[in-house]
Design a protein around this motif. Sequence first.
Motif, short mmCIF file in Angstrom:
data_model
loop_
_atom_site.label_atom_id
_atom_site.label_comp_id
_atom_site.label_asym_id
_atom_site.label_seq_id
_atom_site.Cartn_x
_atom_site.Cartn_y
_atom_site.Cartn_z
N MET A 1 -38.33 29.93 -13.22
CA MET A 1 -38.18 29.32 -11.91
C MET A 1 -38.26 30.41 -10.83
SD MET A 1 -37.89 26.17 -12.77
CE MET A 1 -37.23 25.31 -11.35
N VAL A 2 -38.36 29.95 -9.55
CA VAL A 2 -38.52 30.91 -8.48
C VAL A 2 -37.37 31.89 -8.39
CG1 VAL A 2 -37.45 29.48 -6.70
CG2 VAL A 2 -39.16 31.15 -6.04
N SER A 3 -36.13 31.47 -8.76
CA SER A 3 -34.99 32.36 -8.67
C SER A 3 -35.15 33.58 -9.56
CB SER A 3 -33.71 31.62 -9.04
OG SER A 3 -33.79 31.12 -10.37
N ALA A 113 -43.46 31.38 -5.49
CA ALA A 113 -42.86 30.24 -6.18
C ALA A 113 -43.39 30.23 -7.60
CB ALA A 113 -43.19 28.92 -5.48
N SER A 114 -42.70 29.54 -8.47
CA SER A 114 -43.24 29.32 -9.80
C SER A 114 -44.16 28.10 -9.75
CB SER A 114 -42.13 29.08 -10.82
OG SER A 114 -41.49 27.84 -10.58
N ALA A 115 -45.20 28.13 -10.57
CA ALA A 115 -46.11 26.98 -10.63
C ALA A 115 -45.35 25.74 -11.08
CB ALA A 115 -47.26 27.29 -11.59
N ALA A 116 -44.40 25.91 -11.97
CA ALA A 116 -43.61 24.77 -12.44
C ALA A 116 -42.81 24.15 -11.30
CB ALA A 116 -42.67 25.21 -13.56
N ARG A 117 -42.24 24.99 -10.43
CA ARG A 117 -41.47 24.47 -9.30
C ARG A 117 -42.39 23.70 -8.34
NH1 ARG A 117 -36.86 26.04 -6.57
NH2 ARG A 117 -36.03 26.30 -8.67
N VAL A 118 -43.58 24.22 -8.09
CA VAL A 118 -44.50 23.53 -7.19
C VAL A 118 -44.87 22.16 -7.76
CG1 VAL A 118 -46.79 23.60 -6.12
CG2 VAL A 118 -45.40 25.69 -6.24
N LEU A 119 -45.15 22.10 -9.05
CA LEU A 119 -45.50 20.82 -9.66
C LEU A 119 -44.33 19.85 -9.63
CD1 LEU A 119 -47.54 22.14 -12.70
CD2 LEU A 119 -48.43 20.80 -10.79
N GLU A 120 -43.12 20.39 -9.77
CA GLU A 120 -41.92 19.54 -9.70
C GLU A 120 -41.71 18.99 -8.29
OE1 GLU A 120 -37.16 20.40 -9.62
OE2 GLU A 120 -38.38 21.56 -11.02
N ARG A 121 -41.96 19.84 -7.29
CA ARG A 121 -41.69 19.45 -5.90
C ARG A 121 -42.84 18.65 -5.28
NH1 ARG A 121 -38.08 22.56 -2.89
NH2 ARG A 121 -36.35 23.29 -4.19
N MET A 122 -44.03 18.81 -5.81
CA MET A 122 -45.22 18.19 -5.23
C MET A 122 -45.86 17.19 -6.20
SD MET A 122 -45.96 19.73 -2.12
CE MET A 122 -44.26 19.36 -1.70
N LEU A 218 -53.68 23.11 -7.49
CA LEU A 218 -53.81 24.55 -7.70
C LEU A 218 -52.70 25.08 -8.61
CD1 LEU A 218 -54.80 25.68 -4.09
CD2 LEU A 218 -56.31 25.40 -6.09
N ALA A 219 -51.49 24.52 -8.48
CA ALA A 219 -50.41 24.93 -9.39
C ALA A 219 -50.72 24.51 -10.82
CB ALA A 219 -49.08 24.31 -8.93
N GLY A 220 -51.27 23.30 -10.98
CA GLY A 220 -51.66 22.86 -12.31
C GLY A 220 -52.74 23.74 -12.90
N TRP A 221 -53.70 24.14 -12.08
CA TRP A 221 -54.75 25.03 -12.55
C TRP A 221 -54.16 26.38 -12.98
CZ3 TRP A 221 -56.22 29.81 -10.56
CH2 TRP A 221 -57.40 30.34 -11.06
N GLY A 249 -41.23 24.64 -2.68
CA GLY A 249 -40.41 25.57 -3.43
C GLY A 249 -40.70 27.03 -3.20
N PHE A 250 -41.56 27.35 -2.25
CA PHE A 250 -41.85 28.75 -1.97
C PHE A 250 -40.70 29.38 -1.20
CE2 PHE A 250 -46.08 27.34 -3.00
CZ PHE A 250 -46.68 28.46 -3.56
#
Length: 271
Positions: A1-3, A113-122, A218-221, A249-250
């Motif tokens: 995660m981003v933390s 941000a983590s790609a996982a966080r972006v996918l979770e938030r978006m 883009l996060a999924g890619w 999540g950035f």
Amino acid sequence: MVSEFAVLVPEEVRGLQERAARALPAERVERIGGWWLRHAPRSPWWVGTVLPHGATRRPGELARRVGEAERFYADRGGTARFQISPPVCPDGLDPLLAERGYRRESLVSLQVASAARVLERMPVSGESPLRVRLDGLPSPAWSEVWHAVQGHGVDPGAERELLARVEGPSAYATAMLGDEAVAVGRAVADTDWAGVFGMATLPLARGRGAARGVLSALAGWARAHDVERMYLQVERDNAPAVRLYKRAGFREVCRYHYRIAGDERRHRRSA
């Protein structure tokens, strides 16, 4: 995660900024003692700025380095512009440039941000009329949207040449509303990070989730290419973009600005 990586040491910040320079490659780059002198006369001005990443230790060395950079650009008919990142540029550079008449402009936020966080938030709703297409190269529709929103004063041919110089794996995301392209963005993977660039949404699609769809794609890619960490750069006064990236999540890890010769017109940065 981003933390796990929201607090980056200076060397990591330097690495991200150099990844960004590779994702926005100048026509010519000379490296002198860790400083990147980038010449890009037909590209947006920030592509051709100095990355002053090498330390200076001897008396007078900092002024000498600045003079070398100024001669590099003067020899090519240009003017030196410096990217000033306090965590990684030499102490004393910013006040030295101010004394030489360089104007401070464009406060930029470097965020991760983590790609996982972006996918979770978006998340992308299955009921949305928008669909996002991913390509390995910029399509004509992608370029048209980018130029309509961000490309004012940019030579389309120079922009195509810049994108063709990118060596890392790239994804060009285009949000479609029916048969019409309405929003775009691109990502470049580079040693465990994916940088996000070229985000642009046509006015007719703003507030309809187009930018969220592009960012999510883009996060999924990135995850599909085994890249879990993402970064981007956004001007602090671009309130809509700042809000979007916060929701995604950035988190900011560094602020930087530019020093531009005082007799030049005011510029804005649109990565």
